[in-house]
Design a protein around this motif. Structure first.
Motif, PDB file in Angstrom:
ATOM      1  N   ARG A 183      43.105 -15.394  40.109  1.00 39.40           N
ATOM      2  CA  ARG A 183      43.170 -16.852  40.054  1.00 39.40           C
ATOM      3  C   ARG A 183      41.787 -17.475  40.144  1.00 39.40           C
ATOM      4  O   ARG A 183      41.460 -18.419  39.418  1.00 39.40           O
ATOM      5  N   ILE A 187      40.057 -19.833  37.243  1.00 39.33           N
ATOM      6  CA  ILE A 187      39.513 -21.193  37.379  1.00 39.33           C
ATOM      7  C   ILE A 187      38.070 -21.222  36.898  1.00 39.33           C
ATOM      8  O   ILE A 187      37.628 -22.146  36.207  1.00 39.33           O
ATOM      9  N   TYR A 188      37.342 -20.178  37.250  1.00 35.15           N
ATOM     10  CA  TYR A 188      35.922 -20.048  36.889  1.00 35.15           C
ATOM     11  C   TYR A 188      35.759 -20.073  35.369  1.00 35.15           C
ATOM     12  O   TYR A 188      34.917 -20.794  34.822  1.00 35.15           O
ATOM     13  N   ILE A 190      37.914 -21.238  33.175  1.00 32.79           N
ATOM     14  CA  ILE A 190      38.331 -22.553  32.659  1.00 32.79           C
ATOM     15  C   ILE A 190      37.195 -23.567  32.792  1.00 32.79           C
ATOM     16  O   ILE A 190      36.860 -24.280  31.846  1.00 32.79           O
ATOM     17  N   LEU A 191      36.586 -23.623  33.983  1.00 34.42           N
ATOM     18  CA  LEU A 191      35.486 -24.565  34.206  1.00 34.42           C
ATOM     19  C   LEU A 191      34.346 -24.306  33.219  1.00 34.42           C
ATOM     20  O   LEU A 191      33.794 -25.235  32.628  1.00 34.42           O
ATOM     21  N   SER A 248      31.498 -27.306  40.745  1.00 35.98           N
ATOM     22  CA  SER A 248      31.199 -25.919  41.097  1.00 35.98           C
ATOM     23  C   SER A 248      30.831 -25.773  42.568  1.00 35.98           C
ATOM     24  O   SER A 248      30.899 -24.682  43.122  1.00 35.98           O
ATOM     25  N   PHE A 252      36.991 -23.597  45.472  1.00 39.14           N
ATOM     26  CA  PHE A 252      37.821 -23.307  44.308  1.00 39.14           C
ATOM     27  C   PHE A 252      39.310 -23.330  44.638  1.00 39.14           C
ATOM     28  O   PHE A 252      40.134 -23.509  43.757  1.00 39.14           O
ATOM     29  N   THR A 253      39.627 -23.171  45.923  1.00 32.07           N
ATOM     30  CA  THR A 253      41.027 -23.281  46.331  1.00 32.07           C
ATOM     31  C   THR A 253      41.569 -24.667  45.999  1.00 32.07           C
ATOM     32  O   THR A 253      42.712 -24.816  45.579  1.00 32.07           O
ATOM     33  N   HIS A 255      40.503 -26.641  43.573  1.00 32.69           N
ATOM     34  CA  HIS A 255      40.713 -26.716  42.116  1.00 32.69           C
ATOM     35  C   HIS A 255      42.060 -26.087  41.751  1.00 32.69           C
ATOM     36  O   HIS A 255      42.770 -26.580  40.888  1.00 32.69           O
ATOM     37  N   TYR A 256      42.351 -24.985  42.427  1.00 30.75           N
ATOM     38  CA  TYR A 256      43.605 -24.286  42.135  1.00 30.75           C
ATOM     39  C   TYR A 256      44.793 -25.192  42.422  1.00 30.75           C
ATOM     40  O   TYR A 256      45.725 -25.297  41.618  1.00 30.75           O
ATOM     41  N   LEU A 259      45.018 -27.861  39.780  1.00 29.36           N
ATOM     42  CA  LEU A 259      45.600 -27.344  38.539  1.00 29.36           C
ATOM     43  C   LEU A 259      47.120 -27.311  38.619  1.00 29.36           C
ATOM     44  O   LEU A 259      47.808 -27.369  37.606  1.00 29.36           O
ATOM     45  N   SER A 346      33.042 -22.003  47.267  1.00 28.07           N
ATOM     46  CA  SER A 346      32.550 -22.386  45.948  1.00 28.07           C
ATOM     47  C   SER A 346      31.535 -21.341  45.521  1.00 28.07           C
ATOM     48  O   SER A 346      31.334 -20.348  46.210  1.00 28.07           O
TER      49      SER A 346
END
Lengths: 482, 151
Positions: A183, A187-188, A190-191, A248, A252-253, A255-256, A259, A346
């Protein structure tokens, strides 16, 4: 200590590294640059060496990985990867000296972005692509990538995960570490893709847009232009990069969750709020200074302030202007920013916001504790009390960080750098940022640092990227006692 | 550079030396190093020992809070001084030396010069820092905290 499993995984890392090295050849062919043999030879030999080690130790495949082996695999893996990663630069002759090539590669993998190159634009395209690719591999972490694609790492994956992604809290996106790794890398990717598309729309060519997306999303900072982002003279490109640097530097959690439709998770998180408002306050106050004291236009003053502050805070290190030229005071202000870092979880480096927040709250609460000595007053994060041992961990981290910063600066000063450049260089390398102050500032580079200094700084970058303990633990005697 | 770091150290606790004091450095340094041991043995309870006595976590926490406030005030102070127009080294040096009750700093307030040329606001500010440092921060800061004045 099970040597076989350590070698087995390092073999796999080399396999991956070699594969990524070959990707640059696509651009060499397209632009007809002369670095195809260098990339081909080093890429293939890295793959072959990796494959041999991997196959020779395959009986170790299903053994469990202990905590200690985890730390050793990650540290040794990163060093070996950087050694192999430096080969194409030397083979081609673009960076003939081993010290410089290793520094540049370590700076890439650790997403520092400190460069020894004086003329970036004279580098062949394939090598430039590999240079940016090191950022991308190192940003989310090659160990995490291995966990994501190698199912056999399911057993010991967690030990490796904690060694490469130490952080403060363990927020796993999925009970299985492999799923978490997938996961996060998802995300990485996708960004990175989104940013590349936007940069294409802003007028960059495919090569530049990919390289700069790698540099932004990994919070690295290598550019393909001598003047960094300033070369494009495009406000649109600058704003795109500003936005993606902020993203960035975010956990990232979050962002998850976003999403999955939970957009309010950003402002429910104490660290994000702290991070966001810190950025707003610093950017606005510096912008006001530029507009009123340096009589700049409102929009460009704001943009320059935002770009420089966010570039440093998110530990990216792209440059559009020389912030030190604004006023003497800004050397000091940016030295402080160099020590901040963005969010935990991050791709950014540095001490990170959560740690600052906890330490700051804890110090203020000590005043309350003095007045009410019997009361139990705890530090709260997202409405939960932080246990004592976590605070102790955080404080030990901040302290070690400051000790290393002070000792490193002293060492660099002994090696002949002036005090400001010495502090700036160490802060920038420890925080994986890139440009520091003075002779290592945003408009200069690290070429003039003496060779011992380059090795010290390479080590400091690795320390910073793996959040001190993963590397330091290997140097401690209790690690080797059984 | 070396002298700059020394400005932070201070003498021994219970002596008349100022600064962060050696005992605090020792304690925090030990705590940081022991954290490595704790990582290798996550279930072990490993306390910091001074003169063979284990130090309780509350005390470590207090020392820590002190240390961080000290750094925070130092950083904030340096920003104020450099806003008043001092150069990088002098701003750092003057604040470190006043907070640690040392005297001479670095740059234009170094051992062979003095503080006479500083702007008035800077002198008042440094005077306040000296008091903060001498009374070890908390005594002065507590008076500024809202919970002090609440009944």
């Amino acid at each position: 200590m099970n040597i076989k499993i350590i070698l087995h995984i390092i073999g796999f890392l080399l396999l991956l590294t070699g594969f990524f090295m070959l990707t640059g050849i696509l651009f060499s062919i397209y632009y007809g640059s002369n670095d195809i043999p260098a990339l081909l030879i080093s890429g293939l030999s890295t793959i072959i060496i990796g494959l041999i080690i991997w196959r020779a130790t395959k009986e170790a495949r299903y053994t469990e990985i202990s905590k200690r082996e985890g730390y050793l695999i990650v540290t040794a893996g990163w060093i070996i990867m950087s050694l192999f990663g430096a080969v194409p630069f030397m083979l081609h002759g673009a960076i003939p000296k081993f010290t410089n090539a290793f520094f540049e590669t370590m700076s890439g993998f650790t997403t520092t972005g400190a460069s020894i190159l004086t003329d970036i634009e004279s580098m062949p395209y394939g090598l430039l692509f590999w240079r940016s690719m090191t950022h991308w591999i190192g940003g989310m972490g090659i160990i995490l990538l291995s966990i994501a694609i190698l199912p056999i790492l399911g057993i010991g994956g967690m030990q490796l995960y904690t060694a490469e992604v130490p952080g403060v809290t363990k927020d796993k996106l999925h009970p299985r570490v492999q799923e978490t790794a997938k996961r996060l890398w998802g995300i990485y990717v996708i960004l990175t893709g989104l940013e590349a598309i936007l940069l294409l729309a802003g007028g960059m060519n495919l090569f530049d847009s990919l390289c700069h997306s790698f540099g932004t999303v990994a919070t690295g900072g290598f550019s393909t232009k001598n003047a960094s982002i300033a070369a494009y003279q495009s406000p649109f490109i600058e704003y795109v990069i500003i936005v993606f640097m902020i993203l960035s530097g975010t956990n990232f959690t979050l962002h998850y969750h976003a999403l999955h439709g939970k957009f309010n998770s950003y402002f429910k998180d104490d660290e994000f709020k702290f991070y966001f408002f810190f950025i707003v306050i610093v950017v606005v106050s510096i912008a006001l200074y530029l507009i009123f004291s340096n009589s700049r236009a409102v929009e460009s003053g704001f943009r320059d302030s935002a770009f420089s502050v966010i570039s440093i805070l998110s530990s990216t290190g792209f440059a559009t202007v020389n912030y030190e030229a604004w006023a003497p005071f800004f050397s000091l202000a940016f030295l402080l920013l160099l020590l901040f870092g963005a969010s935990t979880g991050s791709t950014s480096g540095g001490i990170k916001m959560l740690r600052h927040m906890v330490m700051f709250k804890n110090s203020l609460l000590e005043l309350k504790r003095l007045i009410h000595p019997q009361a139990v007053i705890t530090v709260k994060y997202n409405d939960k009390s932080i246990p004592h041992d976590v605070i102790s961990k955080i404080s030990a981290f901040v302290l070690l960080y400051l000790i290393i910063f002070a000792a490193g600066s002293a060492l660099m000063a002994v090696l002949g750098l002036e005090i400001k450049s010495a502090m700036g260089a160490v802060a920038a390398c420890l925080g994986n940022i890139g440009p520091g102050l003075g002779s290592t500032g945003p408009v200069s580079n690290y070429n003039e640092v003496p060779w011992i200094g380059k090795w010290v700084l390479s080590f400091i970058m690795l320390l910073g990227r793996l959040e001190l303990y993963t590397v330091l633990i290997i140097l401690s005697p209790s690690f080797w006692k059984s | 550079m070396i002298f700059f770091i020394l400005l932070f150290f201070g003498g021994c606790a219970g002596s008349t030396g100022g600064g962060i004091k050696s005992i605090r450095h020792l304690l925090l340094y030990k705590n940081s190093v022991l954290e490595l041991k704790r990582l290798v043995h996550p279930r072990a309870i490993i306390p910091v020992r001074i003169n063979e006595r284990a130090i309780s976590p509350e005390i470590i926490n207090n020392v820590l809070a002190f240390f961080l406030l000290y750094i925070l005030i130092f950083v904030f102070g340096s920003v104020v001084m450099s806003l008043l127009g001092l150069d990088f080294i002098t701003a750092f040096g003057s604040v470190a030396t006043c907070l640690g009750n040392v005297g001479p700093g670095m740059g234009t307030v170094g051992p062979i010069s003095n503080f006479a040329h500083l702007p008035d606001a800077g002198k008042w500010f440094l005077t306040f820092l000296m008091l903060l440092g001498r009374l070890e921060l908390f005594t002065v800061l507590i008076i500024f905290s809202p919970s002090f004045w609440r009944k």
